[in-house]
Design a protein around this motif. Structure first.
Motif, short mmCIF file in Angstrom:
data_model
loop_
_atom_site.label_atom_id
_atom_site.label_comp_id
_atom_site.label_asym_id
_atom_site.label_seq_id
_atom_site.Cartn_x
_atom_site.Cartn_y
_atom_site.Cartn_z
N PRO A 132 39.29 45.66 42.91
CA PRO A 132 39.68 45.55 41.33
C PRO A 132 39.05 44.30 40.89
CG PRO A 132 41.56 45.09 42.79
CD PRO A 132 40.64 45.55 43.55
N VAL A 133 38.45 44.27 39.45
CA VAL A 133 37.88 43.17 38.96
C VAL A 133 38.67 42.76 37.73
CG1 VAL A 133 35.78 42.46 37.76
CG2 VAL A 133 35.49 44.31 39.51
N VAL A 134 39.14 41.67 37.84
CA VAL A 134 40.02 41.07 36.92
C VAL A 134 39.38 40.38 35.98
CG1 VAL A 134 42.35 39.55 36.66
CG2 VAL A 134 41.65 40.80 38.68
N ILE A 135 39.98 40.88 34.55
CA ILE A 135 39.13 40.12 33.20
C ILE A 135 39.89 38.70 33.24
CG2 ILE A 135 39.11 40.21 30.86
CD1 ILE A 135 37.50 42.48 32.46
N TYR A 136 39.03 37.70 33.03
CA TYR A 136 39.46 36.23 32.74
C TYR A 136 38.93 35.59 31.46
CZ TYR A 136 34.89 34.74 34.76
OH TYR A 136 33.60 34.52 35.21
N ALA A 137 39.65 34.80 30.85
CA ALA A 137 39.21 34.09 29.69
C ALA A 137 38.16 33.36 29.82
CB ALA A 137 40.62 33.39 29.00
N GLN A 138 37.10 33.26 28.93
CA GLN A 138 36.07 32.45 29.01
C GLN A 138 36.57 30.90 29.02
OE1 GLN A 138 32.76 32.99 26.46
NE2 GLN A 138 32.96 35.16 26.92
N GLY A 139 35.76 29.84 29.50
CA GLY A 139 36.62 28.50 29.72
C GLY A 139 37.64 28.23 30.59
N SER A 140 38.10 29.45 31.23
CA SER A 140 39.36 29.21 32.08
C SER A 140 38.90 28.83 33.51
CB SER A 140 40.17 30.63 31.93
OG SER A 140 39.46 31.50 32.84
#
Ligand SMILES: NC(=O)c1ccc[n+]([C@@H]2O[C@H](COP(=O)([O-])OP(=O)(O)OC[C@H]3O[C@@H](n4cnc5c(N)ncnc54)[C@H](OP(=O)(O)O)[C@@H]3O)[C@@H](O)[C@H]2O)c1
Length: 440
Positions: free
Chosen positions: A428-436
Protein backbone atom coordinates in the motif's frame (compact mmCIF):
# COMPACT_ATOMS: atom_id res chain seq x y z
CA UNK A 1 47.58 20.23 -12.61
CA UNK A 2 45.96 18.11 -15.25
CA UNK A 3 44.81 18.62 -18.82
CA UNK A 4 41.43 17.05 -19.45
CA UNK A 5 38.72 16.74 -22.08
CA UNK A 6 35.34 16.51 -20.38
CA UNK A 7 32.56 14.94 -22.43
CA UNK A 8 29.16 15.26 -20.77
CA UNK A 9 26.56 12.89 -22.19
CA UNK A 10 23.20 14.47 -21.37
CA UNK A 11 24.38 18.06 -21.21
CA UNK A 12 20.97 19.74 -21.46
CA UNK A 13 19.77 18.02 -18.27
CA UNK A 14 19.27 19.49 -14.85
CA UNK A 15 22.41 17.93 -13.34
CA UNK A 16 24.83 19.59 -15.77
CA UNK A 17 23.81 23.14 -15.02
CA UNK A 18 23.28 22.65 -11.31
CA UNK A 19 26.33 20.57 -10.44
CA UNK A 20 28.67 19.52 -13.23
CA UNK A 21 29.58 22.85 -14.86
CA UNK A 22 29.97 24.49 -11.41
CA UNK A 23 32.23 21.59 -10.34
CA UNK A 24 34.46 21.92 -13.42
CA UNK A 25 34.61 25.67 -12.83
CA UNK A 26 35.74 25.10 -9.21
CA UNK A 27 38.49 22.75 -10.38
CA UNK A 28 39.80 25.44 -12.74
CA UNK A 29 39.52 28.13 -10.10
CA UNK A 30 41.33 25.97 -7.54
CA UNK A 31 44.07 25.28 -10.09
CA UNK A 32 43.45 21.53 -10.25
CA UNK A 33 43.10 21.74 -14.04
CA UNK A 34 45.29 23.94 -16.16
CA UNK A 35 43.90 23.22 -19.59
CA UNK A 36 40.61 21.72 -20.69
CA UNK A 37 37.97 21.24 -23.31
CA UNK A 38 34.36 20.69 -22.42
CA UNK A 39 32.07 18.99 -24.91
CA UNK A 40 28.36 18.73 -24.16
CA UNK A 41 26.15 16.21 -25.90
CA UNK A 42 22.42 15.58 -26.19
CA UNK A 43 19.81 15.47 -28.94
CA UNK A 44 18.94 19.14 -28.47
CA UNK A 45 22.45 20.46 -27.74
CA UNK A 46 22.80 22.62 -30.84
CA UNK A 47 24.70 25.41 -29.11
CA UNK A 48 26.81 25.55 -25.93
CA UNK A 49 26.14 29.20 -24.97
CA UNK A 50 22.66 28.71 -23.44
CA UNK A 51 23.93 25.66 -21.53
CA UNK A 52 26.81 27.59 -19.99
CA UNK A 53 24.54 30.57 -19.32
CA UNK A 54 22.04 28.32 -17.47
CA UNK A 55 24.84 27.13 -15.16
CA UNK A 56 26.03 30.65 -14.33
CA UNK A 57 23.52 31.25 -11.56
CA UNK A 58 24.77 28.14 -9.73
CA UNK A 59 28.34 29.45 -9.55
CA UNK A 60 28.02 32.17 -6.90
CA UNK A 61 30.69 34.83 -6.91
CA UNK A 62 32.62 34.38 -10.14
CA UNK A 63 36.32 34.49 -10.84
CA UNK A 64 36.16 36.03 -14.32
CA UNK A 65 39.35 34.43 -15.61
CA UNK A 66 38.26 30.88 -14.74
CA UNK A 67 34.80 31.49 -16.16
CA UNK A 68 36.33 32.86 -19.37
CA UNK A 69 38.44 29.71 -19.74
CA UNK A 70 35.31 27.53 -19.49
CA UNK A 71 33.48 29.63 -22.06
CA UNK A 72 36.42 29.58 -24.48
CA UNK A 73 36.85 25.83 -24.15
CA UNK A 74 33.23 24.65 -24.47
CA UNK A 75 31.51 23.01 -27.40
CA UNK A 76 28.20 21.29 -28.07
CA UNK A 77 27.23 18.41 -30.30
CA UNK A 78 23.63 17.48 -31.04
CA UNK A 79 23.63 13.71 -31.25
CA UNK A 80 21.47 10.73 -30.44
CA UNK A 81 23.01 8.06 -28.21
CA UNK A 82 21.42 5.42 -30.43
CA UNK A 83 22.92 6.65 -33.67
CA UNK A 84 26.28 5.07 -34.58
CA UNK A 85 27.12 7.70 -37.22
CA UNK A 86 26.93 10.38 -34.53
CA UNK A 87 29.80 8.71 -32.64
CA UNK A 88 32.00 9.20 -35.71
CA UNK A 89 31.07 12.89 -35.70
CA UNK A 90 31.99 13.02 -32.02
CA UNK A 91 35.32 11.29 -32.66
CA UNK A 92 36.21 13.88 -35.27
CA UNK A 93 35.08 16.79 -33.11
CA UNK A 94 37.16 15.59 -30.15
CA UNK A 95 40.24 15.17 -32.32
CA UNK A 96 39.88 18.67 -33.74
CA UNK A 97 39.23 20.27 -30.36
CA UNK A 98 42.11 18.47 -28.64
CA UNK A 99 44.47 19.60 -31.39
CA UNK A 100 43.23 23.18 -31.14
CA UNK A 101 43.61 23.30 -27.33
CA UNK A 102 46.81 21.23 -27.35
CA UNK A 103 45.30 18.56 -25.10
CA UNK A 104 46.87 15.11 -24.64
CA UNK A 105 43.61 13.14 -25.02
CA UNK A 106 42.84 12.50 -21.33
CA UNK A 107 39.09 11.99 -21.61
CA UNK A 108 36.39 11.84 -18.96
CA UNK A 109 33.08 10.59 -20.37
CA UNK A 110 30.42 11.62 -17.87
CA UNK A 111 27.11 9.76 -18.22
CA UNK A 112 24.63 12.41 -16.98
CA UNK A 113 21.71 10.50 -18.34
CA UNK A 114 19.41 7.63 -17.50
CA UNK A 115 20.79 4.10 -17.03
CA UNK A 116 18.87 2.76 -20.02
CA UNK A 117 21.51 4.50 -22.19
CA UNK A 118 24.62 3.30 -20.32
CA UNK A 119 25.31 0.07 -22.26
CA UNK A 120 24.65 1.50 -25.72
CA UNK A 121 26.82 4.56 -25.15
CA UNK A 122 29.67 2.56 -23.61
CA UNK A 123 29.83 -0.03 -26.36
CA UNK A 124 29.50 2.65 -29.04
CA UNK A 125 32.35 4.70 -27.54
CA UNK A 126 34.58 1.64 -27.63
CA UNK A 127 33.46 0.48 -31.09
CA UNK A 128 34.07 3.90 -32.60
CA UNK A 129 37.54 4.25 -31.08
CA UNK A 130 36.64 7.20 -28.85
CA UNK A 131 38.52 5.87 -25.87
CA UNK A 132 41.73 5.09 -27.74
CA UNK A 133 43.97 8.15 -27.45
CA UNK A 134 47.49 8.91 -26.34
CA UNK A 135 46.11 9.75 -22.90
CA UNK A 136 43.70 7.94 -20.55
CA UNK A 137 39.93 7.49 -20.78
CA UNK A 138 37.66 7.15 -17.73
CA UNK A 139 33.90 6.63 -17.61
CA UNK A 140 31.71 8.14 -14.92
CA UNK A 141 28.16 6.75 -14.52
CA UNK A 142 25.49 8.70 -12.65
CA UNK A 143 23.17 7.00 -10.21
CA UNK A 144 20.89 5.11 -10.34
CA UNK A 145 23.03 2.44 -11.96
CA UNK A 146 20.23 0.28 -13.36
CA UNK A 147 16.63 -0.03 -12.21
CA UNK A 148 16.75 -3.55 -10.72
CA UNK A 149 19.24 -6.35 -10.18
CA UNK A 150 18.90 -7.80 -13.68
CA UNK A 151 19.43 -4.43 -15.41
CA UNK A 152 22.41 -3.53 -13.18
CA UNK A 153 24.01 -6.93 -13.89
CA UNK A 154 23.38 -6.49 -17.58
CA UNK A 155 24.93 -3.01 -17.67
CA UNK A 156 27.92 -4.18 -15.63
CA UNK A 157 28.42 -7.12 -17.98
CA UNK A 158 28.28 -4.98 -21.10
CA UNK A 159 30.56 -2.21 -19.88
CA UNK A 160 33.07 -4.64 -18.35
CA UNK A 161 33.21 -6.39 -21.69
CA UNK A 162 34.86 -3.34 -23.20
CA UNK A 163 36.49 -1.56 -20.23
CA UNK A 164 38.37 -2.49 -17.06
CA UNK A 165 36.82 -1.86 -13.65
CA UNK A 166 39.76 0.50 -12.99
CA UNK A 167 38.42 2.89 -15.67
CA UNK A 168 34.83 2.75 -14.39
CA UNK A 169 33.53 5.26 -11.84
CA UNK A 170 29.99 4.63 -10.60
CA UNK A 171 29.21 7.87 -8.88
CA UNK A 172 27.11 8.33 -5.76
CA UNK A 173 27.62 11.99 -4.99
CA UNK A 174 26.86 11.42 -1.29
CA UNK A 175 30.26 9.73 -1.08
CA UNK A 176 31.83 13.05 -2.08
CA UNK A 177 30.21 14.89 0.81
CA UNK A 178 32.77 15.74 3.48
CA UNK A 179 30.86 14.25 6.37
CA UNK A 180 30.16 11.02 4.49
CA UNK A 181 33.72 10.44 3.35
CA UNK A 182 34.60 11.40 6.93
CA UNK A 183 32.46 8.67 8.59
CA UNK A 184 35.30 6.17 8.39
CA UNK A 185 37.73 8.75 9.83
CA UNK A 186 35.37 9.52 12.70
CA UNK A 187 34.79 5.86 13.50
CA UNK A 188 38.29 4.53 13.18
CA UNK A 189 40.34 7.35 14.66
CA UNK A 190 38.33 7.89 17.85
CA UNK A 191 38.87 5.27 20.52
CA UNK A 192 35.80 6.54 22.40
CA UNK A 193 33.51 5.63 19.49
CA UNK A 194 34.40 2.43 17.73
CA UNK A 195 34.35 0.00 20.69
CA UNK A 196 30.73 1.07 21.33
CA UNK A 197 29.44 0.67 17.79
CA UNK A 198 27.88 -2.79 17.94
CA UNK A 199 24.84 -4.70 19.20
CA UNK A 200 26.12 -4.77 22.76
CA UNK A 201 25.74 -1.00 23.12
CA UNK A 202 23.60 0.31 20.24
CA UNK A 203 19.82 0.15 20.34
CA UNK A 204 19.08 1.39 16.80
CA UNK A 205 20.49 3.40 13.93
CA UNK A 206 18.36 5.98 12.10
CA UNK A 207 19.35 7.21 8.66
CA UNK A 208 17.30 10.21 7.56
CA UNK A 209 17.24 11.67 4.05
CA UNK A 210 14.27 14.02 3.84
CA UNK A 211 13.68 16.93 1.48
CA UNK A 212 11.32 19.88 1.51
CA UNK A 213 11.14 20.03 -2.27
CA UNK A 214 9.01 17.86 -4.54
CA UNK A 215 10.06 16.32 -7.84
CA UNK A 216 10.62 19.73 -9.45
CA UNK A 217 9.43 18.93 -12.97
CA UNK A 218 11.45 15.69 -13.20
CA UNK A 219 8.33 13.50 -13.52
CA UNK A 220 9.69 11.65 -16.56
CA UNK A 221 12.53 10.28 -14.49
CA UNK A 222 11.03 10.15 -11.02
CA UNK A 223 7.79 8.38 -11.84
CA UNK A 224 9.76 5.41 -13.21
CA UNK A 225 12.10 5.22 -10.22
CA UNK A 226 10.51 6.59 -7.04
CA UNK A 227 12.17 7.11 -3.68
CA UNK A 228 13.46 3.56 -3.20
CA UNK A 229 15.44 3.43 -6.45
CA UNK A 230 16.29 7.14 -6.48
CA UNK A 231 17.57 7.42 -2.89
CA UNK A 232 17.58 4.25 -0.75
CA UNK A 233 19.28 1.85 -3.18
CA UNK A 234 22.24 4.19 -3.54
CA UNK A 235 22.64 6.98 -0.93
CA UNK A 236 20.75 5.10 1.80
CA UNK A 237 22.71 1.86 1.47
CA UNK A 238 26.03 3.64 1.19
CA UNK A 239 25.37 5.46 4.48
CA UNK A 240 24.23 2.20 6.08
CA UNK A 241 27.30 0.34 4.84
CA UNK A 242 29.74 3.03 6.01
CA UNK A 243 28.11 3.01 9.45
CA UNK A 244 28.06 -0.77 9.85
CA UNK A 245 31.29 -1.85 8.13
CA UNK A 246 34.13 -3.47 10.04
CA UNK A 247 37.45 -1.62 10.23
CA UNK A 248 39.10 -1.75 6.81
CA UNK A 249 42.77 -2.69 6.64
CA UNK A 250 43.47 0.88 5.49
CA UNK A 251 41.14 3.85 5.20
CA UNK A 252 41.44 3.87 1.44
CA UNK A 253 40.57 2.38 -1.90
CA UNK A 254 39.51 -1.22 -2.23
CA UNK A 255 39.70 -1.83 1.53
CA UNK A 256 36.68 0.37 2.24
CA UNK A 257 34.79 -1.05 -0.74
CA UNK A 258 35.46 -4.62 0.47
CA UNK A 259 34.03 -3.86 3.89
CA UNK A 260 30.96 -2.08 2.52
CA UNK A 261 30.21 -5.01 0.23
CA UNK A 262 30.42 -7.39 3.22
CA UNK A 263 27.74 -5.38 5.04
CA UNK A 264 25.43 -5.21 2.01
CA UNK A 265 25.69 -8.96 1.59
CA UNK A 266 24.24 -9.39 5.10
CA UNK A 267 21.52 -6.71 4.87
CA UNK A 268 17.83 -7.60 4.55
CA UNK A 269 14.62 -5.62 4.50
CA UNK A 270 12.44 -6.35 7.54
CA UNK A 271 9.60 -3.85 7.22
CA UNK A 272 8.63 -0.88 5.04
CA UNK A 273 6.00 1.88 4.87
CA UNK A 274 5.48 3.74 1.60
CA UNK A 275 3.86 7.11 0.95
CA UNK A 276 3.09 9.53 -1.85
CA UNK A 277 2.63 13.26 -1.32
CA UNK A 278 -0.77 14.74 -2.02
CA UNK A 279 -0.73 16.39 -5.43
CA UNK A 280 2.00 14.14 -6.87
CA UNK A 281 -0.44 12.88 -9.51
CA UNK A 282 -0.83 16.45 -10.83
CA UNK A 283 2.92 16.85 -11.45
CA UNK A 284 3.94 17.04 -15.12
CA UNK A 285 4.81 13.70 -16.76
CA UNK A 286 3.47 11.56 -13.91
CA UNK A 287 1.29 8.68 -15.13
CA UNK A 288 -2.42 8.84 -14.19
CA UNK A 289 -3.03 6.82 -11.03
CA UNK A 290 0.72 6.31 -10.48
CA UNK A 291 1.62 4.38 -7.31
CA UNK A 292 5.24 5.56 -7.31
CA UNK A 293 6.30 6.19 -3.70
CA UNK A 294 7.79 9.59 -2.83
CA UNK A 295 8.34 8.49 0.79
CA UNK A 296 9.66 5.35 2.42
CA UNK A 297 10.50 4.38 5.96
CA UNK A 298 12.16 1.01 6.11
CA UNK A 299 13.70 -1.18 8.76
CA UNK A 300 16.70 -3.24 7.70
CA UNK A 301 18.48 -6.05 9.51
CA UNK A 302 22.25 -6.13 9.23
CA UNK A 303 23.08 -9.71 10.10
CA UNK A 304 26.77 -9.31 10.85
CA UNK A 305 28.30 -10.42 14.15
CA UNK A 306 28.58 -6.79 15.29
CA UNK A 307 25.10 -5.59 14.30
CA UNK A 308 22.74 -8.57 14.42
CA UNK A 309 19.56 -7.49 16.22
CA UNK A 310 20.08 -3.72 15.78
CA UNK A 311 17.46 -2.15 13.50
CA UNK A 312 18.77 0.22 10.82
CA UNK A 313 15.88 2.51 9.94
CA UNK A 314 16.08 4.50 6.74
CA UNK A 315 13.61 7.33 6.13
CA UNK A 316 13.61 9.16 2.81
CA UNK A 317 11.09 11.35 1.11
CA UNK A 318 10.07 14.49 -0.73
CA UNK A 319 7.83 17.40 0.17
CA UNK A 320 8.33 16.81 3.88
CA UNK A 321 8.50 19.22 6.81
CA UNK A 322 12.31 19.38 6.97
CA UNK A 323 15.39 19.00 4.83
CA UNK A 324 17.74 16.70 6.67
CA UNK A 325 20.39 14.12 5.92
CA UNK A 326 21.80 12.51 9.02
CA UNK A 327 22.80 9.32 10.77
CA UNK A 328 21.73 8.97 14.40
CA UNK A 329 23.08 6.22 16.58
CA UNK A 330 20.80 5.58 19.55
CA UNK A 331 22.60 3.82 22.36
CA UNK A 332 21.01 1.46 24.85
CA UNK A 333 20.09 2.97 28.19
CA UNK A 334 22.85 2.80 30.76
CA UNK A 335 22.46 0.68 33.88
CA UNK A 336 21.21 3.38 36.19
CA UNK A 337 21.84 3.67 39.92
CA UNK A 338 19.89 6.82 40.74
CA UNK A 339 16.21 7.47 41.37
CA UNK A 340 15.23 9.47 38.26
CA UNK A 341 16.99 7.56 35.51
CA UNK A 342 17.16 8.79 31.88
CA UNK A 343 14.37 7.48 29.68
CA UNK A 344 15.91 8.65 26.41
CA UNK A 345 19.13 7.14 25.04
CA UNK A 346 22.50 8.78 24.51
CA UNK A 347 22.73 9.63 20.86
CA UNK A 348 25.60 10.27 18.50
CA UNK A 349 24.51 12.12 15.40
CA UNK A 350 26.36 12.79 12.15
CA UNK A 351 24.70 15.70 10.34
CA UNK A 352 25.43 15.52 6.64
CA UNK A 353 23.17 18.42 5.67
CA UNK A 354 22.25 21.10 6.54
CA UNK A 355 24.62 22.39 9.27
CA UNK A 356 27.23 19.68 8.74
CA UNK A 357 28.79 18.41 11.92
CA UNK A 358 28.51 15.87 14.71
CA UNK A 359 26.85 15.95 18.10
CA UNK A 360 26.76 13.77 21.17
CA UNK A 361 23.95 13.80 23.69
CA UNK A 362 24.95 12.88 27.20
CA UNK A 363 23.51 13.31 30.70
CA UNK A 364 25.01 15.44 33.45
CA UNK A 365 23.92 16.27 36.96
CA UNK A 366 21.98 19.51 37.26
CA UNK A 367 23.99 21.76 39.59
CA UNK A 368 22.67 21.90 43.14
CA UNK A 369 20.17 19.03 42.61
CA UNK A 370 20.19 15.25 42.43
CA UNK A 371 18.57 15.38 39.00
CA UNK A 372 20.10 14.68 35.64
CA UNK A 373 19.84 16.83 32.57
CA UNK A 374 20.55 16.00 28.90
CA UNK A 375 23.23 18.19 27.29
CA UNK A 376 24.50 18.30 23.76
CA UNK A 377 28.15 18.45 22.75
CA UNK A 378 28.20 19.87 19.28
CA UNK A 379 30.76 20.31 16.53
CA UNK A 380 29.96 22.29 13.39
CA UNK A 381 32.04 21.69 10.30
CA UNK A 382 31.89 25.45 9.69
CA UNK A 383 34.42 25.88 12.51
CA UNK A 384 37.13 24.81 10.10
CA UNK A 385 38.46 27.82 8.28
CA UNK A 386 38.57 26.06 4.91
CA UNK A 387 35.27 25.93 3.02
CA UNK A 388 33.68 22.52 2.74
CA UNK A 389 34.22 21.50 -0.90
CA UNK A 390 31.26 20.61 -3.11
CA UNK A 391 30.75 16.85 -3.52
CA UNK A 392 30.82 16.79 -7.31
CA UNK A 393 34.07 18.80 -7.44
CA UNK A 394 35.73 16.42 -4.97
CA UNK A 395 34.63 13.35 -6.91
CA UNK A 396 35.61 14.66 -10.35
CA UNK A 397 39.01 15.50 -8.91
CA UNK A 398 39.22 11.90 -7.69
CA UNK A 399 38.47 10.70 -11.23
CA UNK A 400 41.28 12.87 -12.56
CA UNK A 401 43.62 11.41 -9.89
CA UNK A 402 42.32 7.89 -10.65
CA UNK A 403 41.25 7.37 -7.04
CA UNK A 404 38.23 5.04 -6.90
CA UNK A 405 37.88 4.94 -3.08
CA UNK A 406 34.63 6.90 -3.06
CA UNK A 407 33.02 5.31 -6.10
CA UNK A 408 30.78 2.28 -5.97
CA UNK A 409 32.13 -1.07 -7.11
CA UNK A 410 30.30 -3.61 -9.30
CA UNK A 411 29.54 -5.97 -6.39
CA UNK A 412 28.20 -3.18 -4.13
CA UNK A 413 25.77 -2.11 -6.86
CA UNK A 414 24.49 -5.62 -7.41
CA UNK A 415 24.20 -6.41 -3.70
CA UNK A 416 22.15 -3.27 -3.09
CA UNK A 417 19.78 -4.02 -5.97
CA UNK A 418 19.35 -7.54 -4.59
CA UNK A 419 17.96 -6.11 -1.34
CA UNK A 420 15.63 -3.76 -3.25
CA UNK A 421 14.38 -6.48 -5.61
CA UNK A 422 12.90 -8.29 -2.60
CA UNK A 423 10.47 -5.46 -1.86
CA UNK A 424 6.99 -6.55 -3.03
CA UNK A 425 5.52 -4.28 -5.72
CA UNK A 426 1.96 -4.37 -4.39
CA UNK A 427 2.50 -2.70 -1.01
CA UNK A 428 0.00 0.00 0.00
CA UNK A 429 1.11 3.58 -0.74
CA UNK A 430 -0.30 6.02 1.83
CA UNK A 431 -1.06 9.61 0.76
CA UNK A 432 0.53 12.26 3.02
CA UNK A 433 0.13 16.03 3.22
CA UNK A 434 2.86 18.19 1.70
CA UNK A 435 5.04 19.74 4.38
CA UNK A 436 4.13 17.00 6.88
CA UNK A 437 6.35 14.34 8.47
CA UNK A 438 5.06 11.73 6.01
CA UNK A 439 2.39 9.05 6.49
CA UNK A 440 1.20 8.61 10.06
N1 LIG B 1 19.34 16.50 -11.39
C1 LIG B 1 19.98 16.21 -10.30
O1 LIG B 1 20.13 17.03 -9.38
C2 LIG B 1 20.60 14.84 -10.13
C3 LIG B 1 21.22 14.54 -8.91
C4 LIG B 1 21.85 13.30 -8.77
C5 LIG B 1 21.84 12.40 -9.82
N2 LIG B 1 21.21 12.69 -11.00
C6 LIG B 1 21.24 11.70 -12.09
O2 LIG B 1 21.89 12.24 -13.21
C7 LIG B 1 21.29 11.76 -14.40
C8 LIG B 1 20.87 12.93 -15.22
O3 LIG B 1 19.94 13.69 -14.47
P1 LIG B 1 19.22 14.96 -15.04
O4 LIG B 1 18.32 15.47 -13.97
O5 LIG B 1 20.21 15.89 -15.63
O6 LIG B 1 18.34 14.27 -16.20
P2 LIG B 1 17.54 14.93 -17.36
O7 LIG B 1 17.24 16.36 -17.02
O8 LIG B 1 16.43 14.00 -17.69
O9 LIG B 1 18.60 14.90 -18.57
C9 LIG B 1 18.85 13.80 -19.39
C10 LIG B 1 19.79 14.22 -20.51
O10 LIG B 1 19.96 13.14 -21.43
C11 LIG B 1 19.72 13.60 -22.77
N3 LIG B 1 19.19 12.49 -23.56
C12 LIG B 1 18.16 11.68 -23.26
N4 LIG B 1 18.00 10.75 -24.24
C13 LIG B 1 18.96 10.99 -25.17
C14 LIG B 1 19.33 10.35 -26.41
N5 LIG B 1 18.68 9.30 -26.88
N6 LIG B 1 20.38 10.87 -27.08
C15 LIG B 1 21.06 11.93 -26.62
N7 LIG B 1 20.77 12.58 -25.47
C16 LIG B 1 19.72 12.10 -24.73
C17 LIG B 1 18.72 14.74 -22.57
O11 LIG B 1 18.77 15.70 -23.60
P3 LIG B 1 17.87 15.75 -24.93
O12 LIG B 1 16.46 15.57 -24.52
O13 LIG B 1 18.20 17.09 -25.48
O14 LIG B 1 18.38 14.66 -25.79
C18 LIG B 1 19.28 15.40 -21.31
O15 LIG B 1 20.37 16.21 -21.65
C19 LIG B 1 20.13 10.85 -13.97
O16 LIG B 1 20.55 9.52 -14.00
C20 LIG B 1 19.85 11.30 -12.54
O17 LIG B 1 19.33 10.28 -11.74
C21 LIG B 1 20.60 13.90 -11.16
Amino acid sequence: MEQVTFIILGVTGDLTKRKLIPAIYQLIKNKKIKNLAFVGISRSATSIEPIIAAAEKFIGQKDEQSWKLIKQSSYALAMNFDNQEDYQKLALLLKTIEQKHELPGNRIFYFATLPEHFSTITTSLSKNGLTTTNGWSRLVYEKPFGWDLASAKNINKKILNVFDEKDIYRIDHYLGKELVSGIAFLRFTNRILEPLLNNKHVDSVEITMTEKIGIEGRGNYYDKYGVIKDIIQNHGFQLLALTAMEAPLKLAGGHIRDQKARVLKKTRLAEITLGQYKGYLNEPNVAPGSRTPTYARARFEVNTKAWKGVPFIITAGKNLAAKETSITINFKLAECRIQSCPTEPNTFKIRIQPDEGVSLNIYTKKPGTQEISPVEMNFSQGRFEANTPEAYGTLIEDVIRADQSFFVREDEIELSWKIIDNIPSDLPVVIYAQGSKGPP
